[in-house]
Design an enzyme around this catalytic site. Structure first.
Site, PDB file in Angstrom:
ATOM      1  N   ARG A 161      -1.124  -4.854 -10.638  1.00 36.39           N
ATOM      2  CA  ARG A 161      -0.199  -5.947 -10.345  1.00 36.39           C
ATOM      3  C   ARG A 161      -0.881  -7.082  -9.597  1.00 36.39           C
ATOM      4  O   ARG A 161      -0.416  -8.218  -9.656  1.00 36.39           O
ATOM      5  CB  ARG A 161       0.985  -5.437  -9.514  1.00 36.39           C
ATOM      6  CG  ARG A 161       1.868  -4.449 -10.241  1.00 36.39           C
ATOM      7  CD  ARG A 161       3.162  -4.174  -9.476  1.00 36.39           C
ATOM      8  NE  ARG A 161       4.128  -5.232  -9.673  1.00 36.39           N
ATOM      9  CZ  ARG A 161       5.332  -5.090 -10.242  1.00 36.39           C
ATOM     10  NH1 ARG A 161       5.716  -3.908 -10.672  1.00 36.39           N
ATOM     11  NH2 ARG A 161       6.136  -6.100 -10.370  1.00 36.39           N
ATOM     12  N   ILE A 164       5.319   7.287  -2.181  1.00 40.89           N
ATOM     13  CA  ILE A 164       6.223   6.148  -2.008  1.00 40.89           C
ATOM     14  C   ILE A 164       6.780   5.886  -3.394  1.00 40.89           C
ATOM     15  O   ILE A 164       6.083   5.406  -4.277  1.00 40.89           O
ATOM     16  CB  ILE A 164       5.492   4.933  -1.400  1.00 40.89           C
ATOM     17  CG1 ILE A 164       5.036   5.289   0.018  1.00 40.89           C
ATOM     18  CG2 ILE A 164       6.404   3.714  -1.388  1.00 40.89           C
ATOM     19  CD1 ILE A 164       4.226   4.198   0.710  1.00 40.89           C
ATOM     20  N   THR A 193       7.509  -3.761  -3.715  1.00 41.40           N
ATOM     21  CA  THR A 193       7.584  -4.262  -5.091  1.00 41.40           C
ATOM     22  C   THR A 193       8.940  -3.964  -5.705  1.00 41.40           C
ATOM     23  O   THR A 193       9.575  -4.833  -6.307  1.00 41.40           O
ATOM     24  CB  THR A 193       6.487  -3.600  -5.945  1.00 41.40           C
ATOM     25  OG1 THR A 193       5.219  -3.847  -5.359  1.00 41.40           O
ATOM     26  CG2 THR A 193       6.507  -4.141  -7.362  1.00 41.40           C
ATOM     27  N   TYR A 238      -3.336 -12.640  -6.830  1.00 46.87           N
ATOM     28  CA  TYR A 238      -3.757 -13.912  -7.427  1.00 46.87           C
ATOM     29  C   TYR A 238      -5.080 -14.409  -6.870  1.00 46.87           C
ATOM     30  O   TYR A 238      -5.969 -14.778  -7.618  1.00 46.87           O
ATOM     31  CB  TYR A 238      -2.679 -15.001  -7.270  1.00 46.87           C
ATOM     32  CG  TYR A 238      -3.053 -16.277  -8.006  1.00 46.87           C
ATOM     33  CD1 TYR A 238      -2.927 -16.350  -9.381  1.00 46.87           C
ATOM     34  CD2 TYR A 238      -3.556 -17.380  -7.324  1.00 46.87           C
ATOM     35  CE1 TYR A 238      -3.305 -17.508 -10.067  1.00 46.87           C
ATOM     36  CE2 TYR A 238      -3.933 -18.527  -7.992  1.00 46.87           C
ATOM     37  CZ  TYR A 238      -3.797 -18.588  -9.369  1.00 46.87           C
ATOM     38  OH  TYR A 238      -4.181 -19.718 -10.046  1.00 46.87           O
ATOM     39  N   TYR A 251      -1.747  -1.034   0.589  1.00 43.92           N
ATOM     40  CA  TYR A 251      -1.139  -0.781  -0.716  1.00 43.92           C
ATOM     41  C   TYR A 251      -2.082  -1.279  -1.800  1.00 43.92           C
ATOM     42  O   TYR A 251      -2.306  -2.471  -1.939  1.00 43.92           O
ATOM     43  CB  TYR A 251       0.222  -1.491  -0.773  1.00 43.92           C
ATOM     44  CG  TYR A 251       1.008  -1.352  -2.054  1.00 43.92           C
ATOM     45  CD1 TYR A 251       0.692  -0.410  -3.038  1.00 43.92           C
ATOM     46  CD2 TYR A 251       2.113  -2.167  -2.293  1.00 43.92           C
ATOM     47  CE1 TYR A 251       1.425  -0.300  -4.194  1.00 43.92           C
ATOM     48  CE2 TYR A 251       2.863  -2.061  -3.448  1.00 43.92           C
ATOM     49  CZ  TYR A 251       2.513  -1.128  -4.399  1.00 43.92           C
ATOM     50  OH  TYR A 251       3.253  -1.015  -5.551  1.00 43.92           O
ATOM     51  N   LYS A 266      -1.437   3.535   0.234  1.00 42.98           N
ATOM     52  CA  LYS A 266      -0.614   3.871  -0.931  1.00 42.98           C
ATOM     53  C   LYS A 266      -1.466   3.584  -2.149  1.00 42.98           C
ATOM     54  O   LYS A 266      -1.818   2.434  -2.417  1.00 42.98           O
ATOM     55  CB  LYS A 266       0.671   3.035  -0.956  1.00 42.98           C
ATOM     56  CG  LYS A 266       1.521   3.250  -2.210  1.00 42.98           C
ATOM     57  CD  LYS A 266       2.699   2.293  -2.258  1.00 42.98           C
ATOM     58  CE  LYS A 266       3.478   2.449  -3.551  1.00 42.98           C
ATOM     59  NZ  LYS A 266       4.601   1.475  -3.675  1.00 42.98           N
TER      60      LYS A 266
END
Length: 294
Positions: free
Chosen positions: A140, A206, A46, A109, A135, A164
């Site tokens: 997000r 991370i 990201t 999405y 992740y 993560k």
């Protein structure tokens, strides 16, 4: 054995003013991270603006990072996508480049079901031999990997080895680790939760913070693992105002601004990301000065 233990930097992708990838600067940033003790390099995540890189750029940046690191620390490549076939393609190509592991974000999405997540991650994992870190960043992506799903994947797919966690939900993370019983490597995806995650059995972080404070981020982890939990906690709390400023606008807007303020020449952002609002830039500068970065 974990892909890495300690502080992994979620490295920015530096751009020239015309928007092209600045590979020379990328090499410089990688060298600085290694010199300051960073334990792993996470490329094209990201923070690396992977979502606005073309497939060709994405794979070129990964290959460049692998070559620049030259096996000195592990390189983990972000190759996730909201399309399973695209994630498989990127993952296979990254493996050819010699990366040490993959970071696969949940599909964004689409908002996959938990069954869909299991199928998605299983198909990607079966297409490569590299170890995979899932992740989870629902803020997000609109998609949350439930603890039961993460454990199912870790127990049934041999190269899905870690997660993560950037949900921010410590209760969920605690439940995950209780269910996992050691079958999954946990990494903090939030810089303000490094020590809490380590206390639940985490392997490291991370980190966005590591772009501007690599030595300190490494030390937070190193002190904890050395048995100095109090020292680690103190460092975590001291850096909270800076972390808050680094996330006062959507990542990586503030961290790129911070790096440019420090003379690191990270360059501009790619649209739709836009430069910081003046009041937020002022807040960032104040926090950086208080922490001794300016």
């Amino acid at each position: 054995m974990a892909i890495f233990t300690g502080a992994g930097v979620a490295l920015v992708t530096p751009f020239h003013e015309d928007g092209a990838v600045n590979y020379e600067k990328l090499s410089e940033l990688i060298e600085e991270q290694i010199e300051k003790g960073t334990d792993a390099l996470i490329i094209c995540g990201t923070t690396g603006e992977a979502s606005t890189l073309s497939h060709e750029e994405h794979l070129d940046v990964i290959a460049h990072a692998v070559k620049a690191v030259n096996k000195r620390i592990p390189v983990v490549a972000g190759t996730g996508s909201n399309c399973t076939e695209t994630a498989i393609y990127l993952s296979r190509e990254a493996e050819k480049s010699g990366t040490d592991g993959l970071l696969i974000v949940t599909p964004y999405y689409n908002k996959a079901t938990q069954k869909g997540l299991i199928e998605h991650y299983t198909m990607i994992a079966e297409s490569v031999s590299l170890p995979i870190i899932m992740y989870n960043v629902p803020g997000r992506t609109g998609c949350n990997i439930l603890p039961e799903t993460a454990v199912t994947l870790a127990k049934n797919v041999k190269n899905i080895v870690g997660i993560k966690e950037a949900s921010g939900n410590i209760a969920q993370v605690a439940r995950l680790m209780a269910l996992a019983d050691g079958c999954i490597d946990l990494y903090s995806g939030n810089d303000d939760q490094i020590v809490p995650i380590l206390s639940l059995g985490g392997k490291g972080v991370i980190s966005v913070l590591s772009n501007v404070a690599p030595a300190q981020t490494h030390e937070i982890c190193a002190r904890y693992f050395a048995g100095d939990a109090d020292g680690s906690r103190k460092m975590q709390l001291e850096v909270i105002p800076l972390i808050d400023a680094l996330f006062c606008e959507v990542n990586p807007i503030p961290v790129k601004e911070a790096m440019n303020l420090m003379g690191k020449q990270a360059g501009p952002l790619r649209r739709p990301l836009s430069p910081m609002e003046p009041q937020n830039k002022e807040r960032l500068e104040k926090a950086m000065k208080a922490y001794g970065l300016l």
